[in-house]
Design a protein around this motif. Structure first.
Motif, PDB file in Angstrom:
ATOM      1  N   ARG A 388       0.810  -1.230   0.000  1.00 55.94           N
ATOM      2  CA  ARG A 388       0.000   0.000   0.000  1.00 55.94           C
ATOM      3  C   ARG A 388       0.840   1.276   0.000  1.00 55.94           C
ATOM      4  NH1 ARG A 388      -0.296  -1.632   5.535  1.00 55.94           N
ATOM      5  NH2 ARG A 388       0.157   0.069   7.023  1.00 55.94           N
ATOM      6  N   PHE A 389       2.097   1.156   0.386  1.00 59.27           N
ATOM      7  CA  PHE A 389       2.951   2.345   0.433  1.00 59.27           C
ATOM      8  C   PHE A 389       3.568   2.697  -0.928  1.00 59.27           C
ATOM      9  CE2 PHE A 389       3.003   0.864   4.837  1.00 59.27           C
ATOM     10  CZ  PHE A 389       2.711   2.038   5.522  1.00 59.27           C
ATOM     11  N   PHE A 390       3.292   1.889  -1.937  1.00 59.13           N
ATOM     12  CA  PHE A 390       3.975   2.062  -3.222  1.00 59.13           C
ATOM     13  C   PHE A 390       2.970   2.201  -4.359  1.00 59.13           C
ATOM     14  CE2 PHE A 390       6.726  -0.354  -0.404  1.00 59.13           C
ATOM     15  CZ  PHE A 390       7.930   0.336  -0.512  1.00 59.13           C
ATOM     16  N   GLU A 391       3.459   2.751  -5.418  1.00 56.96           N
ATOM     17  CA  GLU A 391       2.718   2.769  -6.672  1.00 56.96           C
ATOM     18  C   GLU A 391       3.590   2.125  -7.736  1.00 56.96           C
ATOM     19  OE1 GLU A 391       2.007   6.816  -7.718  1.00 56.96           O
ATOM     20  OE2 GLU A 391       4.131   7.287  -8.079  1.00 56.96           O
ATOM     21  N   ARG A 392       2.945   1.456  -8.658  1.00 54.37           N
ATOM     22  CA  ARG A 392       3.697   0.797  -9.728  1.00 54.37           C
ATOM     23  C   ARG A 392       3.332   1.457 -11.051  1.00 54.37           C
ATOM     24  NH1 ARG A 392       6.333  -3.890  -9.594  1.00 54.37           N
ATOM     25  NH2 ARG A 392       5.316  -4.497  -7.654  1.00 54.37           N
ATOM     26  N   PRO A 393       4.295   2.077 -11.689  1.00 56.48           N
ATOM     27  CA  PRO A 393       3.983   2.709 -12.975  1.00 56.48           C
ATOM     28  C   PRO A 393       3.496   1.680 -13.976  1.00 56.48           C
ATOM     29  CG  PRO A 393       6.357   2.568 -12.652  1.00 56.48           C
ATOM     30  CD  PRO A 393       5.717   2.173 -11.353  1.00 56.48           C
ATOM     31  N   ALA A 394       2.573   2.106 -14.795  1.00 55.28           N
ATOM     32  CA  ALA A 394       2.049   1.200 -15.807  1.00 55.28           C
ATOM     33  C   ALA A 394       3.173   0.746 -16.725  1.00 55.28           C
ATOM     34  CB  ALA A 394       0.957   1.890 -16.619  1.00 55.28           C
ATOM     35  N   GLN A 395       3.193  -0.530 -16.990  1.00 52.69           N
ATOM     36  CA  GLN A 395       4.213  -1.074 -17.878  1.00 52.69           C
ATOM     37  C   GLN A 395       3.998  -0.558 -19.287  1.00 52.69           C
ATOM     38  OE1 GLN A 395       6.877  -2.546 -17.697  1.00 52.69           O
ATOM     39  NE2 GLN A 395       7.253  -3.962 -19.357  1.00 52.69           N
ATOM     40  N   PRO A 396       4.966   0.174 -19.829  1.00 59.68           N
ATOM     41  CA  PRO A 396       4.812   0.627 -21.216  1.00 59.68           C
ATOM     42  C   PRO A 396       4.999  -0.559 -22.149  1.00 59.68           C
ATOM     43  CG  PRO A 396       6.971   1.234 -20.409  1.00 59.68           C
ATOM     44  CD  PRO A 396       6.248   0.591 -19.259  1.00 59.68           C
ATOM     45  N   VAL A 397       3.903  -1.107 -22.595  1.00 61.98           N
ATOM     46  CA  VAL A 397       3.944  -2.314 -23.403  1.00 61.98           C
ATOM     47  C   VAL A 397       4.269  -1.946 -24.846  1.00 61.98           C
ATOM     48  CG1 VAL A 397       2.632  -4.309 -24.200  1.00 61.98           C
ATOM     49  CG2 VAL A 397       2.263  -3.400 -21.896  1.00 61.98           C
ATOM     50  N   ALA A 398       5.347  -2.472 -25.319  1.00 62.19           N
ATOM     51  CA  ALA A 398       5.666  -2.278 -26.735  1.00 62.19           C
ATOM     52  C   ALA A 398       4.650  -3.056 -27.560  1.00 62.19           C
ATOM     53  CB  ALA A 398       7.079  -2.782 -27.029  1.00 62.19           C
ATOM     54  N   GLN A 399       4.079  -2.406 -28.542  1.00 65.55           N
ATOM     55  CA  GLN A 399       3.065  -3.041 -29.354  1.00 65.55           C
ATOM     56  C   GLN A 399       3.662  -4.200 -30.129  1.00 65.55           C
ATOM     57  OE1 GLN A 399       1.641   0.310 -31.678  1.00 65.55           O
ATOM     58  NE2 GLN A 399      -0.140   0.506 -30.363  1.00 65.55           N
ATOM     59  N   SER A 400       2.779  -5.098 -30.556  1.00 67.97           N
ATOM     60  CA  SER A 400       3.234  -6.183 -31.401  1.00 67.97           C
ATOM     61  C   SER A 400       3.897  -5.596 -32.633  1.00 67.97           C
ATOM     62  CB  SER A 400       2.049  -7.065 -31.798  1.00 67.97           C
ATOM     63  OG  SER A 400       1.096  -6.307 -32.532  1.00 67.97           O
ATOM     64  N   PRO A 401       4.826  -6.335 -33.219  1.00 62.79           N
ATOM     65  CA  PRO A 401       5.583  -5.764 -34.339  1.00 62.79           C
ATOM     66  C   PRO A 401       4.707  -5.204 -35.445  1.00 62.79           C
ATOM     67  CG  PRO A 401       6.530  -7.847 -33.638  1.00 62.79           C
ATOM     68  CD  PRO A 401       5.257  -7.682 -32.866  1.00 62.79           C
TER      69      PRO A 401
END
Length: 702
Positions: A388-401
């Protein structure tokens, strides 16, 4: 003919469906011999022993211990390129999942074999050194400026070969991740969490202890003695032997990254200093250690702001680098007494403060006086701070090729769609208006200029027999047709050409969308302006020469089946790569070959297109799908009128007046004559008759 029709259906079906990769043909795929591999390893590293049977080798450092892995991409991830064969690269990866080096082993990509050469591809591969498989790697450039906070890592592609380097990139990642899953542990697949600055709780030290936010570990002398029992160091700590129940290590451990926790543990002065430290090193996670027993946390030779010699850590099977933060620590009232220090761990290196990690505390003993022997024992202390003390940045998902390729060509695809829509409208509902004498020439020349400049040189949309041969090879070898999606611009042109088969036969592509065909037509106009004598073969020789393109196509198909490694050279029968893809920037003999056909075009109308183009043969066979005779004819066409046949530079109109659609390029010259009362002989004769006898000759096709 049936074979080519089936291949065209496969092209559409697989381009839309994109199946997963088929199992590699292990009989075809091989690895380099040990001697060749060893020569490609970058010093001071060296090649170790093979690990398993999938072509993975150990990488040794200068001391002979394992430092990573060596593997070729082709056996692990045989993604087919545009030649139908995979691009094979040698990858060296360290134990933390970082690329040490990526080198080209072999490739058959047409653009790199004899077009641009291999140097741009080798330069592209040099970018991987130092990057991690946990990074979000993208081939291309971001829209606008890449912000400093972006966690996407952009690799510069190769102009005119973006699709091929995307295939190489996906091969590298697929092989590396397969090795990581099977051989390595703990490679981060998501960005680490970070303290949430907006999370506020009113906490005291007692609250931290009660909620297990703090880890407390005690190691007594008796446990320490047990670790050294039956060794030469068993009697080298009199204090431990005298008081076995006393504490050797009494350690408190707490993560100070979350502001609410830091306020509960530190004095105001130290809290302010920690804030200044966070501004300088925003990616470092501060860890508070308080030790009130004999261990002391560090040795006598410890230097501030360096890694503590008696402390280390690991998380998820990989080491975590700890370093002193060089902060003078003053604790809040009510805190345990003892030696306090704040260590730091870099979140950019994969440390996740919200996940469990382990602190290793080293205990040392000396045996002997002059040259003492050092013995050690390690105690592991696990710690985890509540999520609860942390935030996780959204994973920048590289799009499919294919999605990334589609995004990169969005603007070009939009303009191409506009051009195709205009052509479809002009050649179907607006056919007669387009073919009118005052419209046809400026419209056609404008369209051919756009096709040459935009579709060809800019968009790199010149279709090639190489794609057809790649589809055949992939079908034979049971591979994936996904390589077609790496070039969405070319695929869109293919889609238009295939749709054109049903409506116009080969005419849409060969007459209106082929950049090299447009160059040949411009060469013809140049020859006319220069008043050069024109070569017009007899009808007999015209038929004979037109059969050459089918012989060329058959030879290339046989070569794919019997000797696929030589297809890329044989496909140079097309001058497209030289004239369009590389804009004549190639070896002189390729340039001379392309120039020969263009110069010949000044005296022989579109000689390559009509007589030798294997892609034209594919288009002619695909044109059998045509569902209508779209060029209108009258009963007098052919008997007695021969004007359209005489004027047709392609020789696509027979003496009977019938249009041979397999040779028709859709130039609309005959349509223009047919609808012109001043040029169409039946209309001229009909206009001269007395009004009572005048009757327009009936149309026999519309």
């Amino acid at each position: 003919m049936r074979l080519v029709l089936v291949l065209l259906q496969l092209l559409l079906a697989h381009a839309l469906a994109v199946p997963g990769l088929a199992a590699p043909d292990t009989h075809r795929l091989g690895t380099l011999p040990r001697e060749a591999l060893a020569e490609m390893i970058v010093p001071p590293y060296s090649l170790g022993d093979p690990i398993g049977e999938d072509g993975v080798w150990s990488l040794l450092n200068s001391g002979g211990t394992q430092a990573g892995y060596v593997f070729q991409t082709e056996p692990l991830a045989p993604l087919p390129g545009f030649s139908g064969a995979p691009i094979d690269m040698l990858v060296t990866l360290d134990l933390a999942g970082r690329f040490i080096d990526v080198r080209l082993v072999s490739q058959n990509e047409p653009i790199f074999v004899s077009g641009l050469g291999e140097a741009p591809l080798r330069g592209f591969l040099e970018q991987y050194g130092g990057l991690s498989i946990a990074d979000s790697l993208v081939v291309g450039t971001p829209y606008g400026a890449a912000g400093a906070g972006s966690s996407l890592v952009y690799l510069d592609g190769v102009t005119k070969a973006t699709a091929s380097v995307r295939i190489a990139h996906e091969s590298i990642l697929a092989a590396a991740l397969k090795v990581a899953r099977e051989k390595m542990q703990g490679i981060a697949s998501a960005p680490p969490s970070r303290p949430d600055p907006d999370h506020v709780e009113a906490l005291t030290w007692d609250d931290l202890v009660a909620q297990d936010i703090v880890t407390h570990a005690v190691v007594r002398n008796a446990e320490l003695n047990a670790r050294f029992a039956d060794t030469i160091w068993s009697h080298d700590d009199p204090e431990a032997r005298a008081a076995p129940d006393a504490a050797f290590l009494d350690l408190w451990m707490v993560d100070l990254g979350p502001p609410s926790i830091a306020r509960a543990a530190l004095s105001e002065e130290t809290l302010a200093e920690l804030g200044r430290f966070a501004e300088i090193a925003p990616h470092d996670e501060p860890i508070l250690l308080i030790e009130s027993a004999r261990h002391g946390l560090v040795g006598e030779d410890f230097v501030r702001n360096t890694a503590p010699d008696l402390l280390s850590a690991h998380q998820g099977g990989l080491p975590v680098a700890l370093r002193d933060s060089d902060i003078f620590v003053e604790l809040a009232p009510g805190m345990p007494e003892g030696r306090a220090m704040i260590l730091r761990a870099d979140r950019r290196l994969g440390f996740d403060p919200s996940a469990e990690w382990t602190l290793n505390v080293l205990a040392l003993r000396e045996h002997g006086m002059l040259r003492p022997e050092i013995g050690s024992a390690s105690f592991e202390i696990a710690h985890a701070t509540p999520e609860r003390f942390f935030e996780r940045p959204a994973q920048p998902v590289a799009q499919s090729p294919w999605r990334e390729a589609l995004r990169a060509r969005t603007a070009d695809l939009g303009l191409l769609a506009l051009l195709l829509a205009t052509l479809f409208a002009a050649l179907w509902p607006g056919l007669r208006r387009t073919a009118s004498a005052e419209v046809l020439t400026p419209f056609r020349l404008s369209a051919l200029v756009l096709v040459t400049g935009f579709v060809g040189w800019w968009g790199q949309g010149q279709l090639s027999i190489v794609t057809v041969l790649g589809v055949i090879r992939t079908a034979i070898e049971g591979g994936s047709f996904a390589f077609l999606l790496y070039d969405p611009f070319g695929l869109a042109v293919w889609g238009a050409a295939i749709l054109g088969f049903v409506i116009w036969g080969r005419a849409l592509f060969c007459g209106w969308l082929c950049p090299f065909g447009a160059l040949q037509e411009f060469a013809h106009h140049a020859g006319r302006l220069l008043r050069l004598p024109q070569i017009r073969p007899s009808a007999t020789w015209d038929r004979r020469l037109k059969s050459l393109k089918y012989i060329a196509l058959a030879g290339l198909v046989l070569l794919v089946i019997l000797a696929p490694d030589h297809v890329d050279k044989a496909a140079e029968i097309e001058p497209f790569k030289t004239a369009i893809t590389t804009f004549f920037l190639r070896e002189w003999y390729y340039v001379a070959y392309a120039a020969f056909w263009l110069l010949l075009g000044t005296v022989l109308f579109k000689g390559f297109c009509r007589y030798l183009c294997p892609l034209g043969a594919v288009m002619a066979i695909g044109g059998l799908l045509r569902g209508r005779d779209w060029i209108a004819r009258r009963a007098p066409c052919g008997s007695p009128c021969q004007l359209c046949r005489v004027k047709c530079a392609y020789g696509a109109i027979e003496k009977s007046g019938h249009v041979n659609y397999s040779e028709c390029f859709g130039c609309l010259d005959c349509v223009s004559i047919h609808d012109d009362p001043a040029r169409c002989v039946p209309l001229v004769l009909d206009a001269r008759r007395p009004s009572r006898a005048r009757s327009a000759a009936p149309l026999i096709a519309e």
